[in-house]
Design a protein around this motif. Structure first.
Motif, PDB file in Angstrom:
ATOM      1  N   MET A   1     -14.854   4.541  -4.450  1.00  0.00           N
ATOM      2  CA  MET A   1     -13.434   4.441  -4.782  1.00  0.00           C
ATOM      3  C   MET A   1     -13.269   3.665  -6.085  1.00  0.00           C
ATOM      4  O   MET A   1     -13.690   2.513  -6.182  1.00  0.00           O
ATOM      5  N   ASP A   2     -12.707   4.318  -7.096  1.00  0.00           N
ATOM      6  CA  ASP A   2     -12.503   3.683  -8.391  1.00  0.00           C
ATOM      7  C   ASP A   2     -11.174   2.930  -8.360  1.00  0.00           C
ATOM      8  O   ASP A   2     -10.100   3.508  -8.531  1.00  0.00           O
ATOM      9  N   ARG A   3     -11.280   1.620  -8.150  1.00  0.00           N
ATOM     10  CA  ARG A   3     -10.072   0.804  -8.020  1.00  0.00           C
ATOM     11  C   ARG A   3      -9.218   0.846  -9.289  1.00  0.00           C
ATOM     12  O   ARG A   3      -7.983   0.830  -9.209  1.00  0.00           O
ATOM     13  N   THR A   4      -9.850   0.908 -10.440  1.00  0.00           N
ATOM     14  CA  THR A   4      -9.074   0.869 -11.689  1.00  0.00           C
ATOM     15  C   THR A   4      -8.172   2.088 -11.818  1.00  0.00           C
ATOM     16  O   THR A   4      -7.096   2.009 -12.408  1.00  0.00           O
ATOM     17  N   ARG A   5      -8.583   3.232 -11.276  1.00  0.00           N
ATOM     18  CA  ARG A   5      -7.755   4.436 -11.363  1.00  0.00           C
ATOM     19  C   ARG A   5      -6.507   4.303 -10.503  1.00  0.00           C
ATOM     20  O   ARG A   5      -5.490   4.929 -10.781  1.00  0.00           O
ATOM     21  N   VAL A   6      -6.613   3.507  -9.417  1.00  0.00           N
ATOM     22  CA  VAL A   6      -5.434   3.280  -8.569  1.00  0.00           C
ATOM     23  C   VAL A   6      -4.517   2.250  -9.205  1.00  0.00           C
ATOM     24  O   VAL A   6      -3.305   2.458  -9.307  1.00  0.00           O
ATOM     25  N   THR A   7      -5.093   1.131  -9.662  1.00  0.00           N
ATOM     26  CA  THR A   7      -4.258   0.067 -10.234  1.00  0.00           C
ATOM     27  C   THR A   7      -3.616   0.504 -11.552  1.00  0.00           C
ATOM     28  O   THR A   7      -2.582  -0.047 -11.949  1.00  0.00           O
ATOM     29  N   ALA A   8      -4.198   1.503 -12.216  1.00  0.00           N
ATOM     30  CA  ALA A   8      -3.568   2.010 -13.439  1.00  0.00           C
ATOM     31  C   ALA A   8      -2.218   2.655 -13.153  1.00  0.00           C
ATOM     32  O   ALA A   8      -1.389   2.803 -14.048  1.00  0.00           O
ATOM     33  N   ARG A   9      -2.012   3.023 -11.897  1.00  0.00           N
ATOM     34  CA  ARG A   9      -0.738   3.640 -11.493  1.00  0.00           C
ATOM     35  C   ARG A   9       0.260   2.605 -10.974  1.00  0.00           C
ATOM     36  O   ARG A   9       1.230   2.966 -10.319  1.00  0.00           O
ATOM     37  N   ARG A  10       0.029   1.337 -11.268  1.00  0.00           N
ATOM     38  CA  ARG A  10       0.866   0.283 -10.689  1.00  0.00           C
ATOM     39  C   ARG A  10       2.346   0.490 -10.981  1.00  0.00           C
ATOM     40  O   ARG A  10       3.207   0.173 -10.160  1.00  0.00           O
ATOM     41  N   ARG A  11       2.665   1.031 -12.141  1.00  0.00           N
ATOM     42  CA  ARG A  11       4.079   1.241 -12.476  1.00  0.00           C
ATOM     43  C   ARG A  11       4.728   2.193 -11.472  1.00  0.00           C
ATOM     44  O   ARG A  11       5.869   2.009 -11.079  1.00  0.00           O
ATOM     45  N   LEU A  13       3.619   2.618  -8.357  1.00  0.00           N
ATOM     46  CA  LEU A  13       3.488   2.080  -7.009  1.00  0.00           C
ATOM     47  C   LEU A  13       4.335   0.836  -6.779  1.00  0.00           C
ATOM     48  O   LEU A  13       4.606   0.481  -5.640  1.00  0.00           O
ATOM     49  N   GLY A  14       4.720   0.153  -7.836  1.00  0.00           N
ATOM     50  CA  GLY A  14       5.557  -1.027  -7.680  1.00  0.00           C
ATOM     51  C   GLY A  14       4.775  -2.300  -7.968  1.00  0.00           C
ATOM     52  O   GLY A  14       3.564  -2.382  -7.710  1.00  0.00           O
ATOM     53  N   PRO A  15       5.449  -3.324  -8.490  1.00  0.00           N
ATOM     54  CA  PRO A  15       4.761  -4.553  -8.899  1.00  0.00           C
ATOM     55  C   PRO A  15       4.219  -5.374  -7.741  1.00  0.00           C
ATOM     56  O   PRO A  15       3.373  -6.252  -7.944  1.00  0.00           O
ATOM     57  N   ASP A  16       4.713  -5.130  -6.529  1.00  0.00           N
ATOM     58  CA  ASP A  16       4.294  -5.950  -5.399  1.00  0.00           C
ATOM     59  C   ASP A  16       3.051  -5.416  -4.693  1.00  0.00           C
ATOM     60  O   ASP A  16       2.578  -6.028  -3.731  1.00  0.00           O
ATOM     61  N   LEU A  17       2.503  -4.313  -5.159  1.00  0.00           N
ATOM     62  CA  LEU A  17       1.340  -3.750  -4.497  1.00  0.00           C
ATOM     63  C   LEU A  17       0.099  -4.598  -4.769  1.00  0.00           C
ATOM     64  O   LEU A  17      -0.183  -4.969  -5.903  1.00  0.00           O
TER      65      LEU A  17
END
Length: 269
Positions: A1-11, A13-17
């Motif tokens: 699981m590439d965590r950076t690919r998920v966190t790159a979508r933070r906008r 997903l919302g700032p509280d994720l």
């Protein structure tokens, strides 16, 4: 699981994720519940590459080979009254089905109350647990999605995986699929609660969710057998979803509202 690919979508997903990726654990739901009791806020997401003691409904054991699926739990703290919380597994199932359709699986749908199907085969299961925490009740939403399982690795003959259904188009990357799923789940969750957050009673959000779920629910219009918690079986036709998320079944003695039970879609002879 590439965590950076998920966190790159933070906008999206919302700032509280807050994303926590574990190589192995007993159960992502158990980890999320533990974090909730320790004060974790809404938006915690626990992902495991492998879990050794996963559970489904009715405490059934559940396991898949490492890195062959999505195993994720999301911590939510709904503002709606707890009497509305039975909608959470339906909301989650709707979000899974919608994510899969948008990922190129048009036959994806939801089976009441908490399974996602492709055609007539189960591709994902959902387990929602209520947790008592020092700051009030919380909900842990667990999702297990079969991604790369082979026929030999499927838990039951009636299951499937994205790899088996994808054909030439190929299987979506698990990190991208997780980001899409979280975006859809959280967007649906926020819309469900939006009117309540604005000071209303949340009725409009519940009606929007009910309408969307009814459109996606492949149980409706089917002949079903419902294994009730009492041990009895109800045979009839699933006709609707009521305002509280219960399945309405037209049986031999009239219409019955089912709040809990295992549903089997009865195939025509």
């Amino acid at each position: 699981m590439d965590r950076t690919r998920v966190t790159a979508r933070r906008r999206d997903l919302g700032p509280d994720l807050v994303l926590e990726v574990l190589e192995e654990t007993t159960s992502t739901n158990a980890v999320a519940a533990q974090r909730a009791r320790a004060g974790a806020a809404e938006g915690l997401v626990v992902v495991a590459e492998h879990q050794s003691a996963g559970r489904g409904r009715l405490d059934r054991s559940w396991e898949m080979p490492a890195r062959s699926g999505l195993i994720v739990s999301v911590l939510l703290r709904p503002v709606l009254a707890t009497r509305e919380w039975p909608w959470l597994p339906l909301l989650t199932g709707y979000a899974v089905g919608r994510t899969l359709r948008e990922a190129g699986f048009p036959a994806a749908g939801v089976k009441w109350p908490n399974d996602a199907l492709i055609g007539d085969r189960k591709v994902a299961g959902i387990l929602v647990e209520v947790v008592d925490t020092p700051t009030g009740l919380a909900a842990v939403v667990g999702i297990g999605l079969n991604v790369d399982l082979t026929p030999e690795e499927l838990p039951v003959p009636t299951a499937t995986s994205l790899a088996l259904e994808a054909g030439e188009r190929g299987v979506p990357d698990r990190a991208d699929l997780l980001a899409d799923l979280l975006a859809t789940l959280l967007d649906t969750y926020r819309d469900w609660q939006r009117d309540s957050a604005d000071g209303a009673d949340g009725a409009d959000g519940a009606q929007r969710l009910r309408a969307a779920y009814r459109d996606a629910c492949v149980t409706l219009g089917r002949d079903v057998r419902v294994e009730l918690p009492s041990g009895e079986a109800l045979l009839g036709r699933a006709t609707d979803i009521d305002e509280t998320g219960r399945l309405l079944v037209e049986g031999p003695d009239g219409e019955v509202a089912v709040g809990a039970g295992d549903v089997v879609h009865v195939r025509p002879a």
